[in-house]
Design a protein around this motif. Structure first.
Motif, mmCIF file in Angstrom:
data_model
loop_
_atom_site.group_PDB
_atom_site.id
_atom_site.type_symbol
_atom_site.label_atom_id
_atom_site.label_comp_id
_atom_site.label_asym_id
_atom_site.label_seq_id
_atom_site.Cartn_x
_atom_site.Cartn_y
_atom_site.Cartn_z
ATOM 1 N N VAL A 132 116.682 22.102 41.015
ATOM 2 C CA VAL A 132 115.791 21.410 41.955
ATOM 3 C C VAL A 132 114.329 21.711 41.638
ATOM 4 O O VAL A 132 113.511 20.790 41.483
ATOM 5 C CB VAL A 132 116.114 21.823 43.402
ATOM 6 C CG1 VAL A 132 115.079 21.239 44.371
ATOM 7 C CG2 VAL A 132 117.503 21.356 43.787
ATOM 8 N N VAL A 133 113.985 22.983 41.513
ATOM 9 C CA VAL A 133 112.583 23.361 41.294
ATOM 10 C C VAL A 133 112.083 22.836 39.950
ATOM 11 O O VAL A 133 110.992 22.253 39.867
ATOM 12 C CB VAL A 133 112.424 24.899 41.373
ATOM 13 C CG1 VAL A 133 110.999 25.300 40.993
ATOM 14 C CG2 VAL A 133 112.757 25.399 42.769
ATOM 15 N N ILE A 192 111.681 18.971 39.987
ATOM 16 C CA ILE A 192 110.574 18.510 40.819
ATOM 17 C C ILE A 192 109.237 18.805 40.148
ATOM 18 O O ILE A 192 108.325 17.957 40.137
ATOM 19 C CB ILE A 192 110.631 19.156 42.215
ATOM 20 C CG1 ILE A 192 111.824 18.612 43.006
ATOM 21 C CG2 ILE A 192 109.341 18.906 42.981
ATOM 22 C CD1 ILE A 192 111.760 17.139 43.311
ATOM 23 N N SER A 227 113.633 11.930 39.305
ATOM 24 C CA SER A 227 112.698 12.237 40.392
ATOM 25 C C SER A 227 111.313 11.691 40.098
ATOM 26 O O SER A 227 110.594 11.265 41.010
ATOM 27 C CB SER A 227 112.615 13.753 40.600
ATOM 28 O OG SER A 227 113.880 14.291 40.921
ATOM 29 N N PHE A 245 107.591 13.287 50.204
ATOM 30 C CA PHE A 245 107.925 14.337 49.238
ATOM 31 C C PHE A 245 109.044 15.226 49.766
ATOM 32 O O PHE A 245 109.933 15.634 49.016
ATOM 33 C CB PHE A 245 106.676 15.174 48.942
ATOM 34 C CG PHE A 245 106.877 16.236 47.910
ATOM 35 C CD1 PHE A 245 107.078 15.911 46.579
ATOM 36 C CD2 PHE A 245 106.874 17.582 48.267
ATOM 37 C CE1 PHE A 245 107.270 16.883 45.623
ATOM 38 C CE2 PHE A 245 107.061 18.570 47.318
ATOM 39 C CZ PHE A 245 107.254 18.222 45.995
ATOM 40 N N SER A 246 109.001 15.531 51.054
ATOM 41 C CA SER A 246 110.056 16.329 51.675
ATOM 42 C C SER A 246 111.412 15.654 51.533
ATOM 43 O O SER A 246 112.413 16.291 51.170
ATOM 44 C CB SER A 246 109.730 16.563 53.148
ATOM 45 O OG SER A 246 110.800 17.170 53.825
ATOM 46 N N VAL A 281 112.650 15.887 47.859
ATOM 47 C CA VAL A 281 113.149 17.214 47.485
ATOM 48 C C VAL A 281 114.541 17.460 48.064
ATOM 49 O O VAL A 281 115.445 17.949 47.380
ATOM 50 C CB VAL A 281 112.166 18.314 47.950
ATOM 51 C CG1 VAL A 281 112.774 19.702 47.725
ATOM 52 C CG2 VAL A 281 110.854 18.197 47.197
ATOM 53 N N ASN A 330 117.007 15.383 46.235
ATOM 54 C CA ASN A 330 117.258 15.983 44.928
ATOM 55 C C ASN A 330 118.226 17.153 45.051
ATOM 56 O O ASN A 330 119.112 17.326 44.202
ATOM 57 C CB ASN A 330 115.929 16.441 44.316
ATOM 58 C CG ASN A 330 116.043 16.744 42.839
ATOM 59 O OD1 ASN A 330 116.872 17.543 42.421
ATOM 60 N ND2 ASN A 330 115.200 16.128 42.048
ATOM 61 N N LEU A 331 118.054 17.943 46.098
ATOM 62 C CA LEU A 331 118.956 19.065 46.337
ATOM 63 C C LEU A 331 120.397 18.590 46.485
ATOM 64 O O LEU A 331 121.325 19.160 45.892
ATOM 65 C CB LEU A 331 118.510 19.824 47.587
ATOM 66 C CG LEU A 331 119.469 20.891 48.129
ATOM 67 C CD1 LEU A 331 119.567 22.058 47.154
ATOM 68 C CD2 LEU A 331 119.022 21.372 49.498
ATOM 69 N N SER A 389 118.555 22.660 53.486
ATOM 70 C CA SER A 389 117.843 21.427 53.831
ATOM 71 C C SER A 389 117.033 21.596 55.111
ATOM 72 O O SER A 389 115.884 21.132 55.197
ATOM 73 C CB SER A 389 118.836 20.267 53.995
ATOM 74 O OG SER A 389 119.542 20.023 52.799
ATOM 75 N N LEU A 437 113.952 23.715 54.297
ATOM 76 C CA LEU A 437 112.952 22.924 53.573
ATOM 77 C C LEU A 437 112.236 21.950 54.501
ATOM 78 O O LEU A 437 111.019 21.754 54.406
ATOM 79 C CB LEU A 437 113.624 22.157 52.435
ATOM 80 C CG LEU A 437 114.076 22.981 51.232
ATOM 81 C CD1 LEU A 437 114.869 22.116 50.260
ATOM 82 C CD2 LEU A 437 112.886 23.611 50.517
#
Length: 264
Positions: free
Chosen positions: A28-29, A32, A108, A158-159, A162, A165-166, A209, A212
């Motif tokens: 994920v990191v 992104i 992404s 953006f939230s 992410v 994507n997770l 989630s 985040l």
């Protein structure tokens, strides 16, 4: 059919799944961070309307937004090594994790590019022109005026990206990556406690989630604190003005209660 439900396995599998969490977070990191760079590069031709590059960026956006990420994973894992062999570059021995991160980053990047384009376009053009009028360069106007506002505008989108994507990393196990979903599949097959395994997996995804979501909400509030203060200052003079007007009407000279003139 699986084994009878046993709640104790839920807590047991929570402990067993946590070590693989670092692989999921790494995907994920990394995706992104790389995706932000890719998205910014792709968004520039859209913002400045560069003819050829704009068309290429549109093709990129259409492909990665219009095809399932699972298909993209297979295309990059099996197809990219074959293409690179044509130029005598052998990447077939690279770990599958590299192909997964590359695919998720490009996937992404397409959505992040649209986010950047929309956020920058939402900033009032008059502010940029005002920055030019006081002597700012284009770079200064972008970094000091446009970028802070665009970041605040884009935080909710953006939230969501992410968190999406997770959840999409659950498909990485199809290439043999032992992340959360891959590990849960192994535990479920070995013990035949399928329900307990997936409850544990769902709890982990939900907690991450939720965390985040709260983190990005705090960031959004911090970025928008200046706008809230300006809005409060705009309301305050109007309130004081109304109070002053009312006070003068009630306590004005020559008038008593109810607005009647005093006879004395």
């Amino acid at each position: 059919m699986g084994e009878p439900f046993d709640i104790s396995y839920v807590f047991e599998y929570l402990v067993k799944l946590l070590p693989t969490l670092k692989v999921t977070l790494l995907i994920v990191v990394s995706s992104i961070v790389i995706g932000l760079g890719v998205g910014f590069i792709v968004a520039l031709p859209q913002l400045y309307k560069i003819p050829i590059l704009r068309r290429l960026s549109q093709v990129y956006l259409s492909f990665f937004r219009g095809t399932p990420i699972l298909i993209q994973l297979f295309l990059f894992y099996y197809g990219l090594p074959e293409i690179l062999k044509l130029v005598n570059v052998d990447v077939a021995k690279l770990p599958a994790l590299y192909f997964v991160i590359l695919t998720y980053a490009l996937h992404s990047g397409a959505y992040l590019a649209e986010m950047i384009r929309a956020a920058v376009g939402a900033v009032d053009r008059g502010q940029v022109e005002a920055a030019y009028s006081v002597g700012m360069t284009g770079f200064q106007a972008f970094t000091r005026i446009v970028l802070p506002q665009a970041m605040a505008i884009s935080i909710p989108v953006f939230s969501n990206l992410v968190i999406a994507n997770l959840k999409d990393t659950s498909l990485a196990f199809s290439l043999g990556i032992m992340e959360l979903t891959g590990k849960s599949q192994t535990l479920a097959v070995m013990s035949r406690h399928f329900v307990e395994t997936y409850i544990s997996l769902a709890l982990i995804y939900f907690v991450i989630s939720f965390g985040l979501e709260k983190l990005f909400h705090l960031i959004e509030k911090k970025l928008l604190r200046h706008e809230r203060r300006l809005a409060a200052e705009d309301k305050e003079p109007r309130l004081h003005k109304g109070k002053t007007k009312r006070f003068r009407f009630i306590a004005g000279p020559g008038f008593g209660r109810g607005g009647r003139e005093n006879e004395a």
